[in-house]
Design a protein around this motif. Sequence first.
Motif, PDB file in Angstrom:
ATOM      1  N   THR A   1      -7.803   4.814   6.056  1.00 55.42           N
ATOM      2  CA  THR A   1      -7.046   6.067   6.218  1.00 55.42           C
ATOM      3  C   THR A   1      -5.610   5.740   6.619  1.00 55.42           C
ATOM      4  N   SER A   2      -5.133   4.565   6.166  1.00 56.00           N
ATOM      5  CA  SER A   2      -3.810   4.097   6.615  1.00 56.00           C
ATOM      6  C   SER A   2      -2.648   4.930   6.078  1.00 56.00           C
ATOM      7  N   CYS A   3      -2.869   5.628   4.980  1.00 55.86           N
ATOM      8  CA  CYS A   3      -1.802   6.515   4.496  1.00 55.86           C
ATOM      9  C   CYS A   3      -2.423   7.825   4.026  1.00 55.86           C
ATOM     10  N   ILE A   4      -1.560   8.775   3.763  1.00 50.87           N
ATOM     11  CA  ILE A   4      -1.990  10.145   3.433  1.00 50.87           C
ATOM     12  C   ILE A   4      -2.800  10.215   2.131  1.00 50.87           C
ATOM     13  N   LEU A   5      -2.671   9.185   1.298  1.00 49.68           N
ATOM     14  CA  LEU A   5      -3.323   9.237  -0.019  1.00 49.68           C
ATOM     15  C   LEU A   5      -4.846   9.290   0.078  1.00 49.68           C
ATOM     16  N   HIS A   6      -5.402   8.865   1.211  1.00 46.83           N
ATOM     17  CA  HIS A   6      -6.865   8.899   1.308  1.00 46.83           C
ATOM     18  C   HIS A   6      -7.380  10.333   1.231  1.00 46.83           C
ATOM     19  N   LYS A   7      -6.511  11.299   1.570  1.00 50.47           N
ATOM     20  CA  LYS A   7      -6.929  12.706   1.550  1.00 50.47           C
ATOM     21  C   LYS A   7      -7.023  13.264   0.134  1.00 50.47           C
ATOM     22  N   HIS A   8      -6.427  12.566  -0.821  1.00 49.38           N
ATOM     23  CA  HIS A   8      -6.335  13.116  -2.175  1.00 49.38           C
ATOM     24  C   HIS A   8      -7.281  12.445  -3.158  1.00 49.38           C
ATOM     25  N   ARG A   9      -8.022  11.444  -2.707  1.00 48.07           N
ATOM     26  CA  ARG A   9      -8.799  10.681  -3.681  1.00 48.07           C
ATOM     27  C   ARG A   9     -10.201  11.264  -3.882  1.00 48.07           C
ATOM     28  N   THR A  10     -10.696  11.090  -5.109  1.00 55.05           N
ATOM     29  CA  THR A  10     -12.108  11.339  -5.380  1.00 55.05           C
ATOM     30  C   THR A  10     -12.848  10.022  -5.214  1.00 55.05           C
ATOM     31  N   ILE A  14      -1.219  -1.332  -7.159  1.00 52.70           N
ATOM     32  CA  ILE A  14      -0.630  -1.480  -5.822  1.00 52.70           C
ATOM     33  C   ILE A  14      -1.366  -0.564  -4.841  1.00 52.70           C
ATOM     34  N   CYS A  15      -1.547   0.708  -5.206  1.00 53.81           N
ATOM     35  CA  CYS A  15      -2.242   1.665  -4.345  1.00 53.81           C
ATOM     36  C   CYS A  15      -3.632   1.944  -4.892  1.00 53.81           C
ATOM     37  N   LYS A  16      -4.587   2.026  -4.013  1.00 51.46           N
ATOM     38  CA  LYS A  16      -5.986   2.203  -4.431  1.00 51.46           C
ATOM     39  C   LYS A  16      -6.406   3.672  -4.493  1.00 51.46           C
ATOM     40  N   CYS A  17      -5.569   4.567  -3.986  1.00 51.48           N
ATOM     41  CA  CYS A  17      -5.900   5.998  -3.991  1.00 51.48           C
ATOM     42  C   CYS A  17      -4.857   6.765  -4.802  1.00 51.48           C
ATOM     43  N   ARG A  18      -5.290   7.851  -5.413  1.00 48.12           N
ATOM     44  CA  ARG A  18      -4.411   8.612  -6.300  1.00 48.12           C
ATOM     45  C   ARG A  18      -3.381   9.440  -5.532  1.00 48.12           C
ATOM     46  N   LYS A  72       3.398  -0.195   0.955  1.00 49.82           N
ATOM     47  CA  LYS A  72       3.318  -1.231   2.007  1.00 49.82           C
ATOM     48  C   LYS A  72       1.970  -1.187   2.720  1.00 49.82           C
ATOM     49  N   ALA A  73       1.481   0.037   2.957  1.00 46.11           N
ATOM     50  CA  ALA A  73       0.193   0.186   3.655  1.00 46.11           C
ATOM     51  C   ALA A  73      -0.944  -0.395   2.826  1.00 46.11           C
ATOM     52  N   CYS A  74      -0.840  -0.272   1.516  1.00 43.96           N
ATOM     53  CA  CYS A  74      -1.951  -0.689   0.640  1.00 43.96           C
ATOM     54  C   CYS A  74      -1.830  -2.135   0.167  1.00 43.96           C
ATOM     55  N   LEU A  75      -0.649  -2.686   0.230  1.00 47.69           N
ATOM     56  CA  LEU A  75      -0.414  -4.020  -0.344  1.00 47.69           C
ATOM     57  C   LEU A  75      -1.348  -5.112   0.199  1.00 47.69           C
ATOM     58  N   PRO A  76      -1.716  -5.092   1.494  1.00 43.75           N
ATOM     59  CA  PRO A  76      -2.629  -6.147   1.973  1.00 43.75           C
ATOM     60  C   PRO A  76      -3.941  -6.227   1.187  1.00 43.75           C
ATOM     61  N   PHE A  77      -4.424  -5.089   0.685  1.00 38.81           N
ATOM     62  CA  PHE A  77      -5.666  -5.134  -0.103  1.00 38.81           C
ATOM     63  C   PHE A  77      -5.423  -5.884  -1.414  1.00 38.81           C
ATOM     64  N   LEU A  78      -4.303  -5.567  -2.071  1.00 40.13           N
ATOM     65  CA  LEU A  78      -3.988  -6.272  -3.324  1.00 40.13           C
ATOM     66  C   LEU A  78      -3.778  -7.757  -3.066  1.00 40.13           C
ATOM     67  N   GLU A 128     -13.697  -1.779   2.873  1.00 41.71           N
ATOM     68  CA  GLU A 128     -12.561  -1.539   3.769  1.00 41.71           C
ATOM     69  C   GLU A 128     -11.610  -0.501   3.165  1.00 41.71           C
ATOM     70  N   VAL A 129     -11.452  -0.566   1.833  1.00 45.62           N
ATOM     71  CA  VAL A 129     -10.592   0.419   1.156  1.00 45.62           C
ATOM     72  C   VAL A 129     -11.226   1.810   1.264  1.00 45.62           C
ATOM     73  N   ILE A 130     -12.538   1.879   1.056  1.00 46.52           N
ATOM     74  CA  ILE A 130     -13.235   3.176   1.160  1.00 46.52           C
ATOM     75  C   ILE A 130     -13.048   3.764   2.566  1.00 46.52           C
TER      76      ILE A 130
HETATM   77 FE1  SF4 Z   1      -5.549   3.059   2.389  1.00 43.91          FE
HETATM   78 FE2  SF4 Z   1      -4.335   2.231   0.191  1.00 43.91          FE
HETATM   79 FE3  SF4 Z   1      -5.746   4.466   0.111  1.00 43.91          FE
HETATM   80 FE4  SF4 Z   1      -3.442   4.409   1.461  1.00 43.91          FE
HETATM   81  S1  SF4 Z   1      -3.691   4.168  -0.774  1.00 43.91           S
HETATM   82  S2  SF4 Z   1      -5.380   5.285   2.180  1.00 43.91           S
HETATM   83  S3  SF4 Z   1      -3.425   2.322   2.260  1.00 43.91           S
HETATM   84  S4  SF4 Z   1      -6.551   2.417   0.496  1.00 43.91           S
END
Ligand code: SF4
Length: 183
Positions: A14-23, A81-85, A98-104, A9-11
């Motif tokens: 796209t709930s926040c902009i950080l998904h665009k920056h992750r490897t 707290i956040c799963k993406c860089r 806040k967007a990522c907290l439900p996963f934690l 689900e984390v992979i």
């Molecule tokens: Fe989703 Fe968390 Fe990554 Fe944001 S940081 S895109 S909420 S997994």
Amino acid sequence: MNHDIIKQEVIDCTSCILHKHRTNVVMGCGNFDADLMFVGEAPGKEEDLSGIPFVGRAGKMLDSMIAAMGMNRADVFIANICKCRPPENRKPTPEEMKACLPFLKRQINMVKPRVIITLGATAMEGLLEIFGITNNRGKFYQYCDIPVMVTFHPSYCLRVPSVKMTVAEDLKKVVTFLKSLKL
Ligand code: SF4
């Protein structure tokens, strides 16, 4: 609850902009039956490349903190707290946290630690919604009925070595707490 399901689900997230920056997403690692869970802020460059939390110098410092508690990485669970860089290692925004907290929260529900340690001001703010780490460190708070000790981030210990003594005091309180559960 299967951690792989949360990871997928984390992979896909796209709930926040950080998904665009992750490897890679950085889910966390360690013992799914751990009594102790560490919560940091977000992946940095090395974590993003490896997919593993707390690698590099800060990771080594965290390892020495865990060793000082008489444990090793295999005994604890480590997550952020956040799963993406965040780009340029900036602090995640309150909205991103806040967007990522439900996963934690789901990871916490799965591991069911007896105690959590937040590492640094951002993790404290994201999990507990309190502010001012200097005044709050060394104290237990509660998250979903789990005691949470607030302490400084390992990176801060590297920048300001005198802080290591303060962190050692905070960790000692957690060791004492864990021992008291076994009496
Ligand atoms: Fe989703 Fe968390 Fe990554 Fe944001 S940081 S895109 S909420 S997994």
